[in-house]
Design a protein around this motif. Structure first.
Motif, PDB file in Angstrom:
ATOM      1  N   UNK A 165       7.635  -0.330   7.318  1.00  0.00           N
ATOM      2  CA  UNK A 165       7.440  -0.708   5.911  1.00  0.00           C
ATOM      3  C   UNK A 165       7.648   0.526   5.025  1.00  0.00           C
ATOM      4  N   UNK A 166       8.325   0.388   3.846  1.00  0.00           N
ATOM      5  CA  UNK A 166       8.520   1.549   2.969  1.00  0.00           C
ATOM      6  C   UNK A 166       7.179   2.120   2.528  1.00  0.00           C
ATOM      7  N   UNK A 167       7.134   3.400   2.299  1.00  0.00           N
ATOM      8  CA  UNK A 167       5.869   4.063   1.959  1.00  0.00           C
ATOM      9  C   UNK A 167       5.450   3.718   0.526  1.00  0.00           C
ATOM     10  N   UNK A 168       4.131   3.717   0.323  1.00  0.00           N
ATOM     11  CA  UNK A 168       3.583   3.400  -0.974  1.00  0.00           C
ATOM     12  C   UNK A 168       3.740   4.604  -1.900  1.00  0.00           C
ATOM     13  N   UNK A 169       4.812   4.620  -2.695  1.00  0.00           N
ATOM     14  CA  UNK A 169       5.083   5.792  -3.550  1.00  0.00           C
ATOM     15  C   UNK A 169       5.232   5.382  -4.998  1.00  0.00           C
TER      16      UNK A 169
END
Lengths: 667, 173
Positions: free
Chosen positions: B167-171
């Motif tokens: 999952x893409x990182x929370x940025x």
């Protein structure tokens, strides 16, 4: 007689009056009671209630029931029936001699004369024994108080019964050939026809002298006299037997079985012909007298007996010698072969710390080497190879734990097999008997359920009913009976693990081939109650199927109860409920076979564990996903940005397209 | 390293082609209609500015959005200048009108607003969808506990890696 029919009810064919004891017909195998034949009241019979733990001679009984022998008290029927306070027992109905025994507590019967012996007793004995010996059966219970007048006032003689007790067990030592006289009464074994002729000679001598042989001597002194002077001289004591009677008795009481008179010799004697047989003593004497334990011994049988009675000094004495040299000097006519030396395996004293067991084992082997025709002498036990079964049964019957422990040692250590090899080497026992002894020792060696001394007990006493406490009051002679007894026991409550005890297991293992392999499943001491119940159910189901017993209601209910915890440990609720419902349905079916087949518990448990592992992984994955989903989603996340920008771009594109179309095409 | 250098070289080459293409396009546009070209350059100045300064990782999406919104404000004036046939005078007339500036740059500002609003709306929708999915998973969990008992929520969960691994990182943007 009350025989049990298919419905389990007893129906009287003979009536046994348990209030009227007949002690004259008692035997070591049981007590005798008056009985009557319901169909033929004039037919005189008596019933003998068999002791549970004393093996009867079933094969002999079968032969006599099929074809009775003249001049013998024959069995007329044999059935299992309630026997008063003793519970259900095997009762053997015998033809009842109406006359008295030749000898009773009051002395010899007044009608017994030398003429009666010659004209009645000996022909009757020849008649009975010749038929028995033709069938390869020995009587082994010939003694004056077991020989009867057939009818009062008539001199016809009949020999008493010979099936209710182990061969030779009811005899005084004086009535046994010398090589078996030193054995324990129940360990004297079947022997052969020469033993019957010796007993007949002793019985005739007793009647002739009107006194029991050796009655005025200590057993050890009487044995020493028999060894040194021969049985004939020792049994006669101070009396001289003159004439033909003396010749006949000398022939019958010959200590060398090969030289002992046989039935033909006796028949010739009756006809007035004195058989010409070489009479001499087999050379049992030592080359030079041996001083042991303060006494001097000149006969190797006597020395063997002395060694057996004094194990510690005997072991010390043997270890002090160079055994090879000692045996060459003491037994110059008997060569100690290399094999024999290896079998006896005497180790010098310096090599060993004191070890009573090793001493006793060594002395047992030395005794067999010195007296190869004699019994196995080990600690307090003296038993012939073919008398091993009844001797163990006797120890069990008396609940003599010490003797049982000795028998267990004797078998489990394979000592008996080594001693049998020595006897075999000396050609005093048949090879087949030697193999049989080794086989039984092998079974006794392991101590798990279905093996041990109990297994040996049932292997060597096939006629013995199951002696389990669970079968108390019952006559459990077959595996079917044992299973029905276990079912009954299950109905009475108690732990499931106690229903199938060592006796029941050993008994069934003896009766059902391949059963002991299954029993090994119960040998694991770390099993939980549920696992034990499952393993036991598996065995019992096999048992039920093999014996075609359709209904075991108590056992099936008990197993249903015992398996509930096993079902509870299953993880899947649906599976648990399904199996519990099945179990309850099967509890009343009485079929352990169906219980095993339909529950298929092992497979269900395996499947349950497998599915649970998969479900747990899935559950963990769901938990993780939920944790992820429940977090706060921010606009700055890549996913939000991408979607948001894409939406904005699409809106912008649509606006631009609409504007271009509006200003160019004009709509 | 060599690969990186190769990729950098290729990027530089692409940029050069892009510049050459844009220059040729503008040149051609200047040749055909210098007034319209001037109006385009002035009108699309916000897009050009964004193009020059925006370093966001979703740059292309952002530029597309700003361009389409900006162009929506410029196209009507281009069509007017083209249709008037007066060339520079029509273009100057347009540029001297404050409302035309307002329209052209206002649409560009709308584009920027859309870029701000888009992720806000997207995150709200995603939050709603995740909540719904979480509720459905909760129901499955309860069913599984009912079927297998509480033991199923045992040690297994701890052994597993966080979901989902890729999952893409929370940025933040």
């Amino acid at each position: 007689m009350a025989a049990r029919d298919q419905t389990g009810e007893y129906h009287a064919a003979y009536q046994v009056d348990f209030a009227s004891a007949l002690p004259a017909f008692d035997s070591p195998g049981g007590k005798a009671y008056a009985a009557s034949d319901a169909d033929n009241p004039k037919h005189p019979v008596y019933g003998l209630v068999q002791e549970r733990a004393i093996p009867s001679r079933n094969d002999v009984a079968k032969s006599l029931l099929q074809a009775p022998v003249t001049n013998l008290v024959n069995p007329v029927d044999q059935e299992v029936m309630p026997a008063g306070k003793d519970g259900v027992r095997l009762v053997t109905l015998f033809e009842r001699p109406l006359g008295e025994a030749l000898m009773s507590a009051g002395g010899v019967h007044p009608n017994v004369t030398e003429r009666l012996i010659r004209k009645q007793l000996i022909p009757a004995a020849i008649s009975a024994l010749s038929t028995l010996h033709e069938r390869d059966i020995t009587h082994r219970a010939i003694r004056p108080n077991n020989i009867f007048f057939a009818v009062p006032g008539d001199n016809a003689i009949i020999l008493g019964e010979c099936i209710s007790m182990p061969a030779g067990s009811g005899q005084l030592a004086a009535f046994e050939p010398l090589e078996r006289a030193v054995a324990d009464p129940f360990g004297r074994g079947e022997a052969n026809e020469t033993a019957d002729l010796f007993a007949l000679g002793a019985a005739i001598l007793t009647c002739y002298l009107n006194q029991w042989p050796g009655y005025d001597q200590a057993p050890e002194a009487f044995l020493a006299a028999r060894i040194h002077h021969g049985s004939f001289r020792a049994l006669c004591g101070k009396h001289e037997i003159p004439g033909a009677m003396g010749v006949m008795l000398r022939g019958l009481l010959n200590d060398n079985p090969a030289e002992r008179w046989n039935l033909n010799d006796l028949a010739q004697w009756v006809d007035g012909i004195v058989p010409q047989k070489r009479s001499g003593m087999k050379n049992w004497s030592l080359s030079k007298p041996i001083n042991f334990n303060g006494k001097t011994y000149a006969d190797r049988r006597h020395l063997a007996q002395a060694f057996a009675e004094n194990i510690v000094p005997a072991a010390a004495y043997i270890r002090e010698q160079n055994f090879l040299e000692w045996s060459q000097q003491a037994l110059s006519h008997d060569v100690l072969s290399d094999r024999m030396e290896r079998l006896i395996n005497v180790k010098p004293a310096v090599e060993l710390a004191p070890n009573p067991k090793a001493d006793a084992e060594m002395i047992a082997k030395v005794c067999m080497f010195l007296d190869p025709a004699g019994p196995v002498r080990y600690r307090r036990v003296a038993v012939c190879f073919d008398g091993l079964g009844p001797a163990i049964a006797d120890a069990q019957h008396r609940d003599d734990r010490d003797r049982m422990a000795i028998f267990h040692e004797l078998l489990a250590s394979q000592l008996i097999a080594s001693v049998a090899e020595i006897a075999n080497e000396k050609k005093t026992i048949a090879k087949s008997l030697s193999y049989e002894v080794s086989r039984v020792a092998e079974l006794a060696q392991h101590n798990h359920l279905g093996h041990g001394l109990e297994r040996a007990l049932y292997e060597v006493n096939p006629s013995l009913p199951c002696l389990s406490a669970k079968c108390q009051g019952k006559w459990t002679a077959t595996a079917r009976d044992a299973l029905l007894a276990a079912d009954e026991q299950a109905g009475a409550g108690g732990e499931l693990s106690t229903i199938f005890d060592r006796h029941l297991a050993a008994f069934c293992a003896t009766k059902i081939q391949g059963f002991d392999r299954k029993l090994q499943a119960l040998a694991n001491p770390n099993m939980t109650g549920g696992q034990y119940a499952l393993a036991l159910l598996d065995i019992m189901a096999l048992f039920q199927r093999k014996l075609s017993i359709p209904h075991l209601p108590n056992l099936s209910r008990r197993f249903a109860g015992a398996l509930k915890p096993s079902i509870k440990v299953l993880k899947n609720r649906v599976r648990r409920e399904t199996l519990a419902a099945k179990l309850m349905r099967l509890a009343d079916s009485g079929s352990l076979v169906r219980m095993v087949r339909e529950l298929d518990f092992a497979n269900q448990a395996r499947q349950d564990a497998k599915e649970f592992a998969v479900a747990r992984q899935r559950f963990a994955a769901i938990e993780n996903e939920q944790r992820w989903l429940k977090r706060r989603i921010l606009p700055g996340e890549d996913q939000s940005l991408r979607v948001g920008y894409q939406a904005a771009a699409v809106i912008g594109f649509l606006m631009l397209t609409a504007t271009i179309l509006n200003y160019t095409v004009g709509f | 390293m060599a690969a990186k250098r190769q990729r950098a070289a290729a990027g530089a080459s692409n940029n050069s082609f892009k510049w050459i293409g844009i220059s040729l396009g503008l040149g051609a546009f200047l040749f055909v209609s210098p007034a319209m070209a001037a109006l385009t350059v002035v009108g699309l100045a916000p897009t050009l500015a964004a193009w020059l300064v925006d370093q966001h990782r979703f740059r292309s999406l952002r530029l597309s959005t700003i361009f389409t919104f900006n162009a929506t404000g410029v196209v009507p004036y281009l069509v007017t200048v083209w249709g008037s046939g007066k060339g520079f005078s029509a273009a100057l007339g347009t540029l001297s009108d404050i409302y035309s500036w307002l329209v052209m740059y206002g649409t560009a500002a709308l584009g920027l607003a859309a870029l701000w609003l888009g992720p806000q709306i997207a995150s709200t929708i995603r939050q709603m969808m995740a909540g719904d999915r979480a509720r459905r998973l909760g129901k499955v969990r309860r069913q599984m506990i009912g079927e297998w008992g509480g033991e199923i929520a045992g040690e297994g969960a701890k052994d597993l890696p966080d979901f989902p691994e890729n999952e893409p990182k929370n940025t933040q943007a």
